[in-house]
Motif scaffolding. Structure first.
Motif, PDB file in Angstrom:
ATOM      1  N   ALA A 111     -94.315 -84.048  60.770  1.00  0.00           N
ATOM      2  CA  ALA A 111     -92.967 -84.442  61.360  1.00  0.00           C
ATOM      3  C   ALA A 111     -91.586 -83.855  61.051  1.00  0.00           C
ATOM      4  CB  ALA A 111     -93.428 -85.714  61.943  1.00  0.00           C
ATOM      5  N   ALA A 112     -91.322 -84.095  59.606  1.00  0.00           N
ATOM      6  CA  ALA A 112     -90.540 -83.165  59.483  1.00  0.00           C
ATOM      7  C   ALA A 112     -89.422 -82.500  59.558  1.00  0.00           C
ATOM      8  CB  ALA A 112     -90.035 -84.314  57.771  1.00  0.00           C
ATOM      9  N   PHE A 113     -90.746 -81.598  59.546  1.00  0.00           N
ATOM     10  CA  PHE A 113     -91.070 -80.202  60.281  1.00  0.00           C
ATOM     11  C   PHE A 113     -90.103 -79.124  61.453  1.00  0.00           C
ATOM     12  CE2 PHE A 113     -92.487 -75.682  60.892  1.00  0.00           C
ATOM     13  CZ  PHE A 113     -92.187 -75.248  60.447  1.00  0.00           C
ATOM     14  N   ARG A 114     -90.951 -80.093  61.936  1.00  0.00           N
ATOM     15  CA  ARG A 114     -91.265 -80.498  63.730  1.00  0.00           C
ATOM     16  C   ARG A 114     -89.703 -80.597  64.288  1.00  0.00           C
ATOM     17  NH1 ARG A 114     -95.440 -81.156  68.254  1.00  0.00           N
ATOM     18  NH2 ARG A 114     -93.312 -81.212  70.277  1.00  0.00           N
ATOM     19  N   ASP A 115     -89.232 -81.615  63.464  1.00  0.00           N
ATOM     20  CA  ASP A 115     -88.033 -82.427  63.690  1.00  0.00           C
ATOM     21  C   ASP A 115     -86.552 -80.875  63.431  1.00  0.00           C
ATOM     22  OD1 ASP A 115     -85.558 -84.339  64.189  1.00  0.00           O
ATOM     23  OD2 ASP A 115     -85.273 -83.978  61.107  1.00  0.00           O
ATOM     24  N   LYS A 116     -87.021 -80.853  62.322  1.00  0.00           N
ATOM     25  CA  LYS A 116     -86.087 -79.503  61.575  1.00  0.00           C
ATOM     26  C   LYS A 116     -85.849 -78.018  62.963  1.00  0.00           C
ATOM     27  CE  LYS A 116     -85.073 -80.860  57.721  1.00  0.00           C
ATOM     28  NZ  LYS A 116     -83.242 -81.264  57.226  1.00  0.00           N
ATOM     29  N   LEU A 117     -87.394 -77.770  63.437  1.00  0.00           N
ATOM     30  CA  LEU A 117     -87.299 -76.664  64.378  1.00  0.00           C
ATOM     31  C   LEU A 117     -86.574 -77.288  65.421  1.00  0.00           C
ATOM     32  CD1 LEU A 117     -90.667 -74.879  63.343  1.00  0.00           C
ATOM     33  CD2 LEU A 117     -88.102 -74.276  62.961  1.00  0.00           C
ATOM     34  N   ASP A 118     -86.873 -78.317  65.537  1.00  0.00           N
ATOM     35  CA  ASP A 118     -86.504 -79.045  67.235  1.00  0.00           C
ATOM     36  C   ASP A 118     -85.502 -78.591  67.244  1.00  0.00           C
ATOM     37  OD1 ASP A 118     -89.012 -79.033  69.170  1.00  0.00           O
ATOM     38  OD2 ASP A 118     -89.476 -81.098  67.952  1.00  0.00           O
ATOM     39  N   ARG A 119     -84.411 -79.586  66.533  1.00  0.00           N
ATOM     40  CA  ARG A 119     -83.182 -79.239  66.624  1.00  0.00           C
ATOM     41  C   ARG A 119     -82.268 -77.840  66.469  1.00  0.00           C
ATOM     42  NH1 ARG A 119     -81.203 -82.558  61.045  1.00  0.00           N
ATOM     43  NH2 ARG A 119     -83.635 -82.695  60.587  1.00  0.00           N
ATOM     44  N   TYR A 120     -82.866 -76.538  65.670  1.00  0.00           N
ATOM     45  CA  TYR A 120     -83.015 -75.545  65.665  1.00  0.00           C
ATOM     46  C   TYR A 120     -82.765 -75.167  67.411  1.00  0.00           C
ATOM     47  CZ  TYR A 120     -82.173 -70.530  64.984  1.00  0.00           C
ATOM     48  OH  TYR A 120     -82.094 -69.204  64.515  1.00  0.00           O
TER      49      TYR A 120
END
Length: 227
Positions: A111-120
């Motif tokens: 979830a934390a990893f995906r959050d970074k990619l989604d924001r990017y």
């Protein structure tokens, strides 16, 4: 829109494979290479076919920040997401100075990893590769997208899992198209009222746009499109 091309760099093969698998689970991203050393990473980066590097800092031949420094010295527009266990302030400061887009500490959840990619991905969509920015608020919104988490301080009654479903449904849409609350509800299996609450939350956060949809007589329906 073309997928964001990612290079995974980590000296541990099992961890590198995990990061590759994680990346390919996020819509809109594709892994174009995996490297275990700084030398191999630079060889891939010289091709110019990478948009984002998931960069471990503790590499066997060079420090990861030296890779970031080499990119900047070469005038490369490739962005860097540091994925590391390095917690010392000096390293973090150097990362910021070198324009590292995100800094993700190991270990982390998907979830934390995906959050970074989604924001990017949202950041890239808000700042096109060429042209001019029309106004200050557009720049502020793009930088805010990188800094703030969409899951921070969710209103009471909203949960991260359903929010992920909503965001995924919106990101899967063709360009310049959107969903009404009723259409979204049908896709993710919630009530129309629930779907509207999540859409309104995203609209207030600046992540979706409200568009009046005309077509049938009577009151126009609201359509929500990714910002």
């Amino acid at each position: 829109m073309k997928n964001i091309r990612v290079l995974v760099v980590d000296d541990e093969p099992l961890i590198a494979e995990a990061h590759r698998t994680y990346t390919e689970k996020v819509p809109g991203f594709s892994v174009v290479g995996v490297a275990h050393t700084a030398r191999d990473a630079m060889a891939v980066l010289r091709t110019g076919e990478v948009d984002l590097v998931l960069l471990d800092l503790n590499l066997p031949d060079r420090h990861g920040l030296e890779v970031a420094r080499a990119l900047r010295a070469a005038g490369s527009g490739t962005d860097v997401l540091a994925v590391t266990s390095a917690r010392d302030v000096g390293t973090v400061r150097q990362a910021v100075a070198l324009g590292v887009t995100h800094y993700l500490l190991k270990p982390f959840t998907f979830a934390a990893f995906r959050d970074k990619l989604d924001r990017y991905a949202r950041y890239r969509s808000q700042l096109p590769g060429s042209g001019e920015i029309a106004a200050q608020h557009e720049i502020d919104r793009a930088f805010a997208t990188l800094r703030s988490s969409p899951h921070d301080s969710l209103p009471k009654g909203l949960d991260e899992h359903t929010l992920d479903l909503v965001v995924t449904a919106l990101r899967s849409l063709p360009a310049d198209s959107g969903l009404s609350a009723g259409e979204l509800a049908g896709r993710i299996g919630t009530s129309r009222v629930t779907a509207r609450r999540y859409l309104e939350h995203l609209a207030e956060a600046g992540r979706v746009l409200r568009i009046s949809r005309y077509g049938s007589p009577g009151r126009p329906e609201v359509e929500y499109r990714p910002a």
